[in-house]
Design an enzyme around this catalytic site. Structure first.
Site, mmCIF file in Angstrom:
data_model
loop_
_atom_site.group_PDB
_atom_site.id
_atom_site.type_symbol
_atom_site.label_atom_id
_atom_site.label_comp_id
_atom_site.label_asym_id
_atom_site.label_seq_id
_atom_site.Cartn_x
_atom_site.Cartn_y
_atom_site.Cartn_z
ATOM 1 N N ASP A 57 52.643 -3.111 39.433
ATOM 2 C CA ASP A 57 52.158 -3.048 37.901
ATOM 3 C C ASP A 57 52.869 -3.951 37.389
ATOM 4 O O ASP A 57 53.948 -3.780 37.207
ATOM 5 C CB ASP A 57 51.604 -1.985 37.594
ATOM 6 C CG ASP A 57 50.437 -1.172 38.124
ATOM 7 O OD1 ASP A 57 49.530 -1.741 39.032
ATOM 8 O OD2 ASP A 57 50.223 0.084 37.741
ATOM 9 N N HIS A 61 49.290 -4.785 32.619
ATOM 10 C CA HIS A 61 48.268 -3.977 33.149
ATOM 11 C C HIS A 61 47.784 -2.630 32.331
ATOM 12 O O HIS A 61 46.624 -2.605 32.125
ATOM 13 C CB HIS A 61 48.584 -3.299 34.490
ATOM 14 C CG HIS A 61 47.634 -2.535 35.077
ATOM 15 N ND1 HIS A 61 46.261 -2.637 35.252
ATOM 16 C CD2 HIS A 61 47.857 -1.024 35.648
ATOM 17 C CE1 HIS A 61 45.637 -1.749 35.852
ATOM 18 N NE2 HIS A 61 46.606 -0.521 35.974
ATOM 19 N N GLU A 176 53.070 1.293 43.544
ATOM 20 C CA GLU A 176 51.949 2.388 43.829
ATOM 21 C C GLU A 176 51.617 1.930 45.219
ATOM 22 O O GLU A 176 51.722 0.825 45.829
ATOM 23 C CB GLU A 176 50.759 2.245 42.756
ATOM 24 C CG GLU A 176 51.163 2.716 41.546
ATOM 25 C CD GLU A 176 50.243 2.360 40.522
ATOM 26 O OE1 GLU A 176 50.310 3.364 39.496
ATOM 27 O OE2 GLU A 176 49.512 1.584 40.332
#
Length: 213
Positions: A57, A61, A176
């Site tokens: 990210d 974001h 992630e």
């Protein structure tokens, strides 16, 4: 003595069946040219969310004033890291789930394993997120990057995104959708560089761990 590889690929596979956050853009590949009388090569066109599969990210974001992923410094995405198992942690990875592996020599990158087997073929609405307090304490310990084998450091239904806001406030980087199924707990070298997407809010990465010499 069991053999351990020198290199672990901890990236989720990307294809049309790869899970995405509900409503996000799935992976699609179309062939714009194929080898034949009119083309010497195969060329495809990809359509996908930058949050599909294993990804980094960008501050953009979760912060309108944050930078795009192409402007994020790369140092956090390469270097010594520690894989910590938090299997069975429930909805949040709390400090008590990882305290057994935190020490004075904690590397500046921490990857959290919550799944016995990462769901690379389905969306998991019950994913394990990271408690904001856990991120705060990791930042206090000098950690620069936190990775997790779920789709988000916040619960899937969260709207306030408190853990993403800790990332923003503490300047932490995040990975992630890692796949840590085969990785023993311990220290490694992480290599997980995002693409230089100059306006994007995230980037897919090919994340690998290398055994330390």
């Amino acid at each position: 003595m069991s053999y351990q590889p020198l290199l672990w690929d901890i990236s989720a596979p990307l294809h049309a069946s790869s899970p995405v956050y509900p409503g996000d853009t799935p992976y699609e590949q179309r062939w714009s040219a194929t080898i034949g009388p009119d083309s010497a090569v195969n060329v495809s066109t990809l359509t996908l969310s930058p949050h599909i599969g294993t990804h980094a990210d960008a501050p953009l974001h979760y912060d309108n004033a944050g930078v795009a992923i192409g402007a994020v410094a790369l140092q956090a995405f390469i270097g010594p890291c520690r894989v910590i198992h938090a299997l069975g942690c429930g909805p949040l990875v709390e400090w008590r789930h990882i305290a057994h592996a935190v020490s004075a020599d904690l590397p500046p990158r921490v990857l959290l394993r919550t799944y016995a087997s990462a769901p690379v073929d389905r969306w998991d609405a019950q994913l394990s997120a990271v408690a904001p307090e856990t991120l705060e304490r990791l930042a206090d310990a000098g950690v620069l990057l936190v990775g997790i084998d779920t789709a988000s450091v916040d619960p899937a239904d969260s709207r306030e995104l408190p853990s993403h806001q800790v990332l923003r406030r503490r300047g932490l980087r995040v990975l992630e959708n890692l796949v840590l199924d085969a990785v023993p707990e311990g220290d490694y070298e992480l290599i997980a560089l995002p693409l230089k997407l100059t306006t994007a809010d995230a980037s897919p990465v090919r994340a690998v761990l290398r055994a330390l010499a």
